[in-house]
Every structure is written in structure tokens, then in C-alpha cells.
Design a protein around this motif. Structure first.
Motif, PDB file in Angstrom:
ATOM      1  N   GLU A 135       0.071 -37.265 -23.893  1.00 18.66           N
ATOM      2  CA  GLU A 135       1.016 -36.510 -23.078  1.00 18.66           C
ATOM      3  C   GLU A 135       0.325 -35.503 -22.164  1.00 18.66           C
ATOM      4  O   GLU A 135       0.757 -35.267 -21.033  1.00 18.66           O
ATOM      5  N   GLN A 136      -0.762 -34.922 -22.642  1.00 19.93           N
ATOM      6  CA  GLN A 136      -1.419 -33.857 -21.899  1.00 19.93           C
ATOM      7  C   GLN A 136      -2.104 -34.327 -20.626  1.00 19.93           C
ATOM      8  O   GLN A 136      -2.411 -33.516 -19.755  1.00 19.93           O
ATOM      9  N   SER A 137      -2.361 -35.622 -20.510  1.00 21.24           N
ATOM     10  CA  SER A 137      -3.006 -36.115 -19.291  1.00 21.24           C
ATOM     11  C   SER A 137      -2.160 -37.176 -18.596  1.00 21.24           C
ATOM     12  O   SER A 137      -2.659 -37.902 -17.740  1.00 21.24           O
ATOM     13  N   ALA A 138      -0.896 -37.264 -18.953  1.00 18.05           N
ATOM     14  CA  ALA A 138      -0.036 -38.321 -18.410  1.00 18.05           C
ATOM     15  C   ALA A 138       0.127 -38.195 -16.900  1.00 18.05           C
ATOM     16  O   ALA A 138       0.207 -37.102 -16.350  1.00 18.05           O
ATOM     17  N   ALA A 139       0.197 -39.352 -16.249  1.00 14.62           N
ATOM     18  CA  ALA A 139       0.521 -39.386 -14.823  1.00 14.62           C
ATOM     19  C   ALA A 139       2.028 -39.429 -14.630  1.00 14.62           C
ATOM     20  O   ALA A 139       2.568 -38.881 -13.662  1.00 14.62           O
ATOM     21  N   THR A 140       2.716 -40.071 -15.561  1.00 14.05           N
ATOM     22  CA  THR A 140       4.178 -40.162 -15.554  1.00 14.05           C
ATOM     23  C   THR A 140       4.663 -40.020 -16.988  1.00 14.05           C
ATOM     24  O   THR A 140       4.058 -40.574 -17.910  1.00 14.05           O
ATOM     25  N   LEU A 141       5.745 -39.275 -17.178  1.00 13.43           N
ATOM     26  CA  LEU A 141       6.308 -39.094 -18.511  1.00 13.43           C
ATOM     27  C   LEU A 141       7.825 -39.167 -18.417  1.00 13.43           C
ATOM     28  O   LEU A 141       8.451 -38.400 -17.686  1.00 13.43           O
ATOM     29  N   CYS A 142       8.418 -40.109 -19.141  1.00  9.58           N
ATOM     30  CA  CYS A 142       9.867 -40.321 -19.121  1.00  9.58           C
ATOM     31  C   CYS A 142      10.434 -40.109 -20.519  1.00  9.58           C
ATOM     32  O   CYS A 142       9.866 -40.619 -21.497  1.00  9.58           O
ATOM     33  N   THR A 143      11.548 -39.400 -20.617  1.00 13.99           N
ATOM     34  CA  THR A 143      12.130 -39.071 -21.913  1.00 13.99           C
ATOM     35  C   THR A 143      13.640 -39.257 -21.892  1.00 13.99           C
ATOM     36  O   THR A 143      14.321 -38.722 -21.005  1.00 13.99           O
ATOM     37  N   TYR A 144      14.150 -40.006 -22.848  1.00 14.87           N
ATOM     38  CA  TYR A 144      15.597 -40.090 -23.058  1.00 14.87           C
ATOM     39  C   TYR A 144      15.905 -39.468 -24.413  1.00 14.87           C
ATOM     40  O   TYR A 144      15.272 -39.789 -25.415  1.00 14.87           O
ATOM     41  N   GLU A 145      16.886 -38.567 -24.451  1.00 11.96           N
ATOM     42  CA  GLU A 145      17.209 -37.863 -25.687  1.00 11.96           C
ATOM     43  C   GLU A 145      18.718 -37.770 -25.877  1.00 11.96           C
ATOM     44  O   GLU A 145      19.451 -37.409 -24.951  1.00 11.96           O
ATOM     45  N   ASN A 146      19.167 -38.102 -27.087  1.00  9.61           N
ATOM     46  CA  ASN A 146      20.599 -38.038 -27.386  1.00  9.61           C
ATOM     47  C   ASN A 146      20.926 -37.135 -28.566  1.00  9.61           C
ATOM     48  O   ASN A 146      22.049 -37.111 -29.046  1.00  9.61           O
ATOM     49  N   ARG A 147      19.905 -36.360 -29.032  1.00  6.31           N
ATOM     50  CA  ARG A 147      20.112 -35.503 -30.203  1.00  6.31           C
ATOM     51  C   ARG A 147      20.023 -34.018 -29.879  1.00  6.31           C
ATOM     52  O   ARG A 147      20.755 -33.211 -30.423  1.00  6.31           O
ATOM     53  N   PHE A 148      19.099 -33.672 -29.017  1.00  2.85           N
ATOM     54  CA  PHE A 148      18.862 -32.270 -28.684  1.00  2.85           C
ATOM     55  C   PHE A 148      18.153 -32.211 -27.346  1.00  2.85           C
ATOM     56  O   PHE A 148      17.712 -33.236 -26.804  1.00  2.85           O
ATOM     57  N   VAL A 149      18.026 -31.036 -26.791  1.00  3.34           N
ATOM     58  CA  VAL A 149      17.254 -30.866 -25.564  1.00  3.34           C
ATOM     59  C   VAL A 149      15.808 -31.261 -25.866  1.00  3.34           C
ATOM     60  O   VAL A 149      15.241 -30.828 -26.882  1.00  3.34           O
ATOM     61  N   PRO A 150      15.183 -32.093 -25.046  1.00  5.88           N
ATOM     62  CA  PRO A 150      13.795 -32.514 -25.307  1.00  5.88           C
ATOM     63  C   PRO A 150      12.862 -31.324 -25.508  1.00  5.88           C
ATOM     64  O   PRO A 150      13.019 -30.274 -24.871  1.00  5.88           O
ATOM     65  N   ARG A 174       2.550 -26.554 -25.949  1.00  2.66           N
ATOM     66  CA  ARG A 174       2.762 -27.930 -25.486  1.00  2.66           C
ATOM     67  C   ARG A 174       3.533 -27.966 -24.178  1.00  2.66           C
ATOM     68  O   ARG A 174       3.278 -28.793 -23.310  1.00  2.66           O
ATOM     69  N   LYS A 175       4.485 -27.062 -24.021  1.00  5.05           N
ATOM     70  CA  LYS A 175       5.327 -27.042 -22.817  1.00  5.05           C
ATOM     71  C   LYS A 175       4.546 -26.752 -21.546  1.00  5.05           C
ATOM     72  O   LYS A 175       5.022 -27.029 -20.447  1.00  5.05           O
ATOM     73  N   LYS A 176       3.349 -26.216 -21.684  1.00  7.75           N
ATOM     74  CA  LYS A 176       2.557 -25.851 -20.510  1.00  7.75           C
ATOM     75  C   LYS A 176       2.198 -27.051 -19.653  1.00  7.75           C
ATOM     76  O   LYS A 176       1.823 -26.906 -18.488  1.00  7.75           O
ATOM     77  N   VAL A 177       2.321 -28.250 -20.234  1.00  2.84           N
ATOM     78  CA  VAL A 177       1.959 -29.457 -19.478  1.00  2.84           C
ATOM     79  C   VAL A 177       2.802 -29.571 -18.205  1.00  2.84           C
ATOM     80  O   VAL A 177       2.329 -30.076 -17.184  1.00  2.84           O
ATOM     81  N   ILE A 178       4.030 -29.075 -18.234  1.00  2.00           N
ATOM     82  CA  ILE A 178       4.897 -29.185 -17.059  1.00  2.00           C
ATOM     83  C   ILE A 178       4.398 -28.298 -15.922  1.00  2.00           C
ATOM     84  O   ILE A 178       4.385 -28.709 -14.755  1.00  2.00           O
ATOM     85  N   THR A 179       3.968 -27.088 -16.232  1.00  2.00           N
ATOM     86  CA  THR A 179       3.515 -26.162 -15.186  1.00  2.00           C
ATOM     87  C   THR A 179       2.053 -26.369 -14.828  1.00  2.00           C
ATOM     88  O   THR A 179       1.644 -26.083 -13.699  1.00  2.00           O
ATOM     89  N   GLU A 180       1.260 -26.878 -15.768  1.00  2.00           N
ATOM     90  CA  GLU A 180      -0.176 -27.041 -15.511  1.00  2.00           C
ATOM     91  C   GLU A 180      -0.511 -28.371 -14.848  1.00  2.00           C
ATOM     92  O   GLU A 180      -1.632 -28.557 -14.374  1.00  2.00           O
ATOM     93  N   ARG A 181       0.444 -29.300 -14.827  1.00  2.00           N
ATOM     94  CA  ARG A 181       0.179 -30.603 -14.223  1.00  2.00           C
ATOM     95  C   ARG A 181       1.245 -30.903 -13.174  1.00  2.00           C
ATOM     96  O   ARG A 181       2.139 -31.753 -13.388  1.00  2.00           O
ATOM     97  N   PRO A 182       1.195 -30.228 -12.023  1.00  2.00           N
ATOM     98  CA  PRO A 182       2.224 -30.397 -10.998  1.00  2.00           C
ATOM     99  C   PRO A 182       2.248 -31.779 -10.369  1.00  2.00           C
ATOM    100  O   PRO A 182       3.227 -32.135  -9.711  1.00  2.00           O
ATOM    101  N   ARG A 183       1.202 -32.568 -10.554  1.00  2.00           N
ATOM    102  CA  ARG A 183       1.188 -33.919  -9.986  1.00  2.00           C
ATOM    103  C   ARG A 183       1.744 -34.968 -10.956  1.00  2.00           C
ATOM    104  O   ARG A 183       1.924 -36.123 -10.576  1.00  2.00           O
ATOM    105  N   THR A 184       1.966 -34.575 -12.189  1.00  2.00           N
ATOM    106  CA  THR A 184       2.585 -35.483 -13.147  1.00  2.00           C
ATOM    107  C   THR A 184       4.079 -35.576 -12.845  1.00  2.00           C
ATOM    108  O   THR A 184       4.731 -34.569 -12.587  1.00  2.00           O
ATOM    109  N   ILE A 185       4.610 -36.785 -12.872  1.00  2.00           N
ATOM    110  CA  ILE A 185       6.029 -37.001 -12.628  1.00  2.00           C
ATOM    111  C   ILE A 185       6.768 -36.982 -13.966  1.00  2.00           C
ATOM    112  O   ILE A 185       6.457 -37.775 -14.871  1.00  2.00           O
ATOM    113  N   PHE A 186       7.745 -36.092 -14.097  1.00  2.00           N
ATOM    114  CA  PHE A 186       8.529 -35.971 -15.313  1.00  2.00           C
ATOM    115  C   PHE A 186       9.965 -36.416 -15.045  1.00  2.00           C
ATOM    116  O   PHE A 186      10.594 -35.950 -14.099  1.00  2.00           O
TER     117      PHE A 186
END
Length: 285
Positions: free
Chosen positions: A109-124, A159-171
Motif C-alpha cells: 500500500e505504501q508504494s501503490a500507484a493506484t489503490l481502490c477500496t470498496y467498503e460496506n461495514r465502516f469508513v475505510p 498509515r493514513k499519511k500515504v494519502i498526503t505523502e503520495r500525491p501521484r497515487t490515484i485513490f
């Protein structure tokens, strides 16, 4: 990984799934720092050579972050480290807070180029506020001590820092509407959580879509899933249940899950309509 908190820490605070201490992370970071300085490189100069941010380099050298997949090879080559960085990486452990079954996915996850998440139980997990996460952690069975809850929260924030530290990763995230209407932690916690989601929606690399309750059927009803593309364009999937998680590399299975996710994106509300619904839910709290 099957946790009640959102894809990463279930059971990690209990001895059965307790990760290693951070000592190995600190040693690995010290090795990288020593060879970087030997090469006469500052963190600012080294970061673009390995393809990671200065913040990520600093976190690795300080022993606060697991080295992403790909970093070890690049650092070893660029710093001409005689195999020392590769050898140190073999003994790297994760800080307390991540379940053993989730750690392989967390590293990808920490070096992902693309990360897709589907969740039906709680906020990811990557999108949770500390207040939301604390509510879920506090309600876990078996119950956790205050210190254990704090350990899990620290791991979550890191762990959440991956979103702000990897601006080129598509979430990409797809969340069931009922998850957002459930007042987890009460109205104040949910107002903060939804405000956080709205803030994230403004990031160019983050798409959040809501699967509306009015959608009677969609192809994701078999359960939550995550999909990930590495920098080398290799795709993996991750699925979980109670007290277990499965990292999937089989190309045919991953392809099937990719097709389901693509169909779900079409069945969910658009990004713009999802933002409107988030504001509606926020206003009703």
C-alpha cells in the motif's frame, strides 16, 4: 485482516498478532542514512532519485515507517551499499498496531500507484478520523486496554499519511450510504468524519463515491475488497473476513475483482453527486 476498524489493525494489540518492535525499523533507517551521507546526498537530493518524497525518506531514516516495496532495491543501487541495505531490510519489522495478516498488504500500500477500496461495514481505514477510529477500537471484542487503543491509533495515523505523502497515487473509494448514515460515535464524531471526507474530495488524486441505498442490487454484495497497482503495474487484491485477511496475486481472480469494481463505479453515485449527498448527510446531523 478482518478488523472492525477498517482494513488494517484487527487483533494487532493482542499478543497473538503483535507485530515486532520498531527496533529493526530504526536500524534499517540508520543504515540508509549512513550510506546516504557516505554518498554525499542530502535527503532533498536523495528523494527524487528513489522516487519518494523527502517526508517519506525522513520517516524511513527515523525508523517511523516501513520501507515501501521498491525503495530497498532503488536505495541499494543508488547508494552502492554493498548489499547492506538489502540485508537490513530482511529483518525489518512493523511497529505495533498492524495485524500480522495485514502487514504484506500494508507494505504494498505504501508504494501503490493506484489503490481502490470498496467498503460496506465502516469508513475505510485510510479515511477515518481519530475520533471515528477511537470509537471503533473502543468497542472491540475482546476489549482493549487504553494503552492498546493508543497504539492502534498511532498506527492508524501513520498509515493514513500515504494519502498526503503520495500525491501521484490515484485513490478510489466506494462506500455504502448506510455506513455514512450510521452515527458511529454520535453526531459530533460523524460530522467531523464527513467533513474530513469532504476535504479529501478536494484532492485531485482522491475519488470518493457513495453506493446509494436506493441501489437495490450491485455486484459488490459479496463483501469488501481492495485492489492495488504497484509502480511496476502489477495488480493485487485483498479481501477479509473475521480475524483473517487474504492477499490475492492470482491474475485471474484479481481480474474478476477488477471487473466487479469497475461495474460498482458505474453503479455508485458520481463523484459530484456523492459530494452532494455527503453535504446532505452532514446537514442532517
Amino acid at each position: 485482516m478482518a478488523d472492525e476498524v477498517g482494513d488494517d489493525d484487527a487483533g494487532a494489540a493482542r499478543s497473538g498478532n503483535e507485530p515486532e518492535t520498531s527496533d529493526s525499523l530504526k536500524v534499517f533507517g540508520a543504515v540508509v542514512k549512513a550510506f546516504r551521507k557516505r554518498a554525499g546526498l542530502t535527503q532533498e537530493a536523495f528523494a527524487p532519485l528513489v522516487g519518494y518524497s523527502v517526508e517519506t525518506i525522513a520517516s524511513i531514516e527515523q525508523g517511523r515507517r516501513l520501507p515501501p516495496v521498491g525503495f530497498v532495491e532503488k536505495a541499494e543501487e543508488i547508494l552502492d551499499a554493498f548489499g547492506a541495505i538489502k540485508n537490513a531490510a530482511r529483518f525489518v519489522g512493523r511497529k505495533p498496531g498492524l495485524a500480522s495478516w495485514f502487514r504484506p498488504w500494508a507494505r504494498l500500500e505504501q508504494s501503490a500507484a493506484t489503490l481502490c477500496t470498496y467498503e460496506n461495514r465502516f469508513v475505510p481505514g485510510l479515511l477515518q478520523t481519530p475520533g471515528y477510529a477511537r470509537t471503533i477500537f473502543s468497542g472491540r471484542i475482546p476489549t482493549l486496554e487504553d494503552e492498546e487503543i493508543e497504539t492502534l491509533l498511532i498506527a492508524r495515523v501513520e498509515r493514513k499519511k500515504v494519502i498526503t505523502e503520495r500525491p501521484r497515487t490515484i485513490f478510489s473509494f466506494i462506500i455504502e450510504e448506510h455506513v455514512l448514515r450510521r452515527q458511529t460515535g454520535g453526531p459530533e464524531v460523524m460530522r467531523e468524519q464527513i467533513a474530513h471526507l469532504l476535504d479529501l474530495c478536494e484532492r485531485r488524486n482522491v475519488d470518493i463515491q457513495i453506493m446509494p441505498q436506493s441501489r437495490g442490487y450491485h455486484v459488490g454484495l459479496n463483501g469488501p475488497m481492495q485492489l492495488l497497482e504497484t509502480p511496476e503495474n502489477k495488480w493485487y487484491a485483498y479481501c477479509e473476513g473475521q480475524e483473517t485477511g487474504q492477499l490475492i496475486s492470482h491474475s485471474q481472480v484479481v481480474s474478476t475483482l477488477q471487473k466487479r469494481y469497475a461495474r460498482m463505479r458505474a453503479q455508485a453515485l458520481s463523484v459530484e453527486d456523492s459530494v452532494s449527498l455527503l453535504r446532505e448527510i452532514q446537514g442532517a446531523l
